[in-house]
Design a protein around this motif. Sequence first.
Motif, short mmCIF file in Angstrom:
data_model
loop_
_atom_site.label_atom_id
_atom_site.label_comp_id
_atom_site.label_asym_id
_atom_site.label_seq_id
_atom_site.Cartn_x
_atom_site.Cartn_y
_atom_site.Cartn_z
N THR A 6 -11.23 11.23 -4.13
CA THR A 6 -10.24 10.14 -4.14
C THR A 6 -8.89 10.55 -4.72
O THR A 6 -8.05 9.69 -4.98
CB THR A 6 -10.78 8.94 -4.93
OG1 THR A 6 -11.13 9.37 -6.23
CG2 THR A 6 -12.00 8.35 -4.26
N SER A 7 -8.70 11.85 -4.94
CA SER A 7 -7.38 12.29 -5.41
C SER A 7 -6.53 12.65 -4.19
O SER A 7 -7.04 13.19 -3.20
CB SER A 7 -7.53 13.51 -6.32
OG SER A 7 -6.34 14.23 -6.34
N LYS A 8 -5.23 12.37 -4.27
CA LYS A 8 -4.36 12.69 -3.14
C LYS A 8 -4.36 14.19 -2.85
O LYS A 8 -4.09 14.61 -1.74
CB LYS A 8 -2.93 12.19 -3.46
CG LYS A 8 -2.12 11.88 -2.20
CD LYS A 8 -1.10 10.82 -2.44
CE LYS A 8 -0.15 10.66 -1.27
NZ LYS A 8 -0.72 9.93 -0.14
N ASP A 9 -4.68 14.99 -3.88
CA ASP A 9 -4.68 16.43 -3.71
C ASP A 9 -5.87 16.94 -2.90
O ASP A 9 -5.82 18.04 -2.36
CB ASP A 9 -4.69 17.15 -5.08
CG ASP A 9 -3.41 16.87 -5.83
OD1 ASP A 9 -2.39 16.63 -5.17
OD2 ASP A 9 -3.44 16.89 -7.07
N GLU A 123 10.06 5.38 7.66
CA GLU A 123 10.48 5.91 6.35
C GLU A 123 10.03 5.02 5.18
O GLU A 123 9.46 5.52 4.20
CB GLU A 123 12.00 6.14 6.33
CG GLU A 123 12.54 6.79 5.05
CD GLU A 123 12.62 5.85 3.85
OE1 GLU A 123 12.36 6.33 2.72
OE2 GLU A 123 12.92 4.64 4.04
N PRO A 124 10.22 3.69 5.25
CA PRO A 124 9.73 2.86 4.14
C PRO A 124 8.23 2.96 3.95
O PRO A 124 7.74 2.97 2.82
CB PRO A 124 10.16 1.44 4.55
CG PRO A 124 11.33 1.64 5.45
CD PRO A 124 11.03 2.89 6.20
N SER A 130 3.59 7.30 -0.50
CA SER A 130 3.74 8.62 -1.11
C SER A 130 2.87 8.77 -2.36
O SER A 130 2.45 9.87 -2.69
CB SER A 130 5.21 8.90 -1.45
OG SER A 130 5.66 7.95 -2.40
N ASP A 131 2.60 7.67 -3.07
CA ASP A 131 1.72 7.79 -4.24
C ASP A 131 0.48 6.91 -4.10
O ASP A 131 -0.13 6.53 -5.10
CB ASP A 131 2.49 7.47 -5.52
CG ASP A 131 3.02 6.05 -5.53
OD1 ASP A 131 2.89 5.35 -4.49
OD2 ASP A 131 3.56 5.62 -6.55
N ASN A 160 -1.43 11.54 4.47
CA ASN A 160 -2.39 11.98 3.46
C ASN A 160 -2.97 10.78 2.70
O ASN A 160 -2.93 10.71 1.47
CB ASN A 160 -1.73 12.98 2.49
CG ASN A 160 -2.74 13.61 1.55
OD1 ASN A 160 -3.92 13.77 1.90
ND2 ASN A 160 -2.31 13.96 0.34
N VAL A 161 -3.49 9.83 3.47
CA VAL A 161 -4.17 8.66 2.90
C VAL A 161 -5.41 8.35 3.73
O VAL A 161 -5.53 8.80 4.88
CB VAL A 161 -3.28 7.38 2.90
CG1 VAL A 161 -2.09 7.52 1.97
CG2 VAL A 161 -2.83 7.02 4.32
#
Length: 229
Positions: A6-9, A123-124, A130-131, A160-161
């Motif tokens: 569950t980490s974005k990395d 873009e929005p 992004s986080d 990346n989600v």
Amino acid sequence: MPQIRTSKDNLSQSLAQINQASRDLEDAQPEEIIRYAYDLLGDDLTVTCSFSDAVLAHVATTAVPGIEIVLLDTQFLFAETHWYATELRNKFNLNLHIMEPLVQSENLWQTNIEGCCAARKVEPLQRLLSDKTGWVTGVRRADAETRAMTPVMAYDIVRNVIKVNPLATMSDDDIALYERIHELPEHPLVDKGYSSIGCWPCTRPVEGDEDKRSGRWAGQDKIECGLHV
Ligand code: SF4
């Protein structure tokens, strides 16, 4: 249920597990799907809602009271959509956030609709996600042929989600039934023939047996805004 990182990395390392969870949730109720995603990701989960109707917002806030719900405000939305979102926020106590584009005054929709959608929608959304590690959408298989294979859950490699589509399996009749059972108000433009509601320069009512998304970018070689690719 499969173990999902569950980490974005390291989300991308759980591709097989995310796909398995999607299959496991195929017959689950929309509320269960959101609950599962929230148990997995917590407040790193966000919901984007176009407010064409009230179903996704109602499902999400029923499953997880206070869950973040975001309206991507292109600044070309119909006034009725703003009014409707505010009504629903007040009626259902939605935790509603408005996300605005960085551009303010350009009228790219007159000359370059791809560039306009990129600046005012894509873009929005990219900034919003992004986080975040999870993104809940209202995409359904019944929306259009291009959406017929929509999974309940998938890894979105572009953002990346984990992309969660809790309404994916709902038919138009299912949506109508949900609206009746929960006595959900209708977007005021539905009564005027708008079956899919986006920005005012790029949306017209549909007639007769026209496809329900045919009023979007009518006459243009474009069927998606770029969010769901
Ligand atoms: S739908 Fe039309 S007005 Fe809205 S962002 Fe796209 S091109 Fe611009």
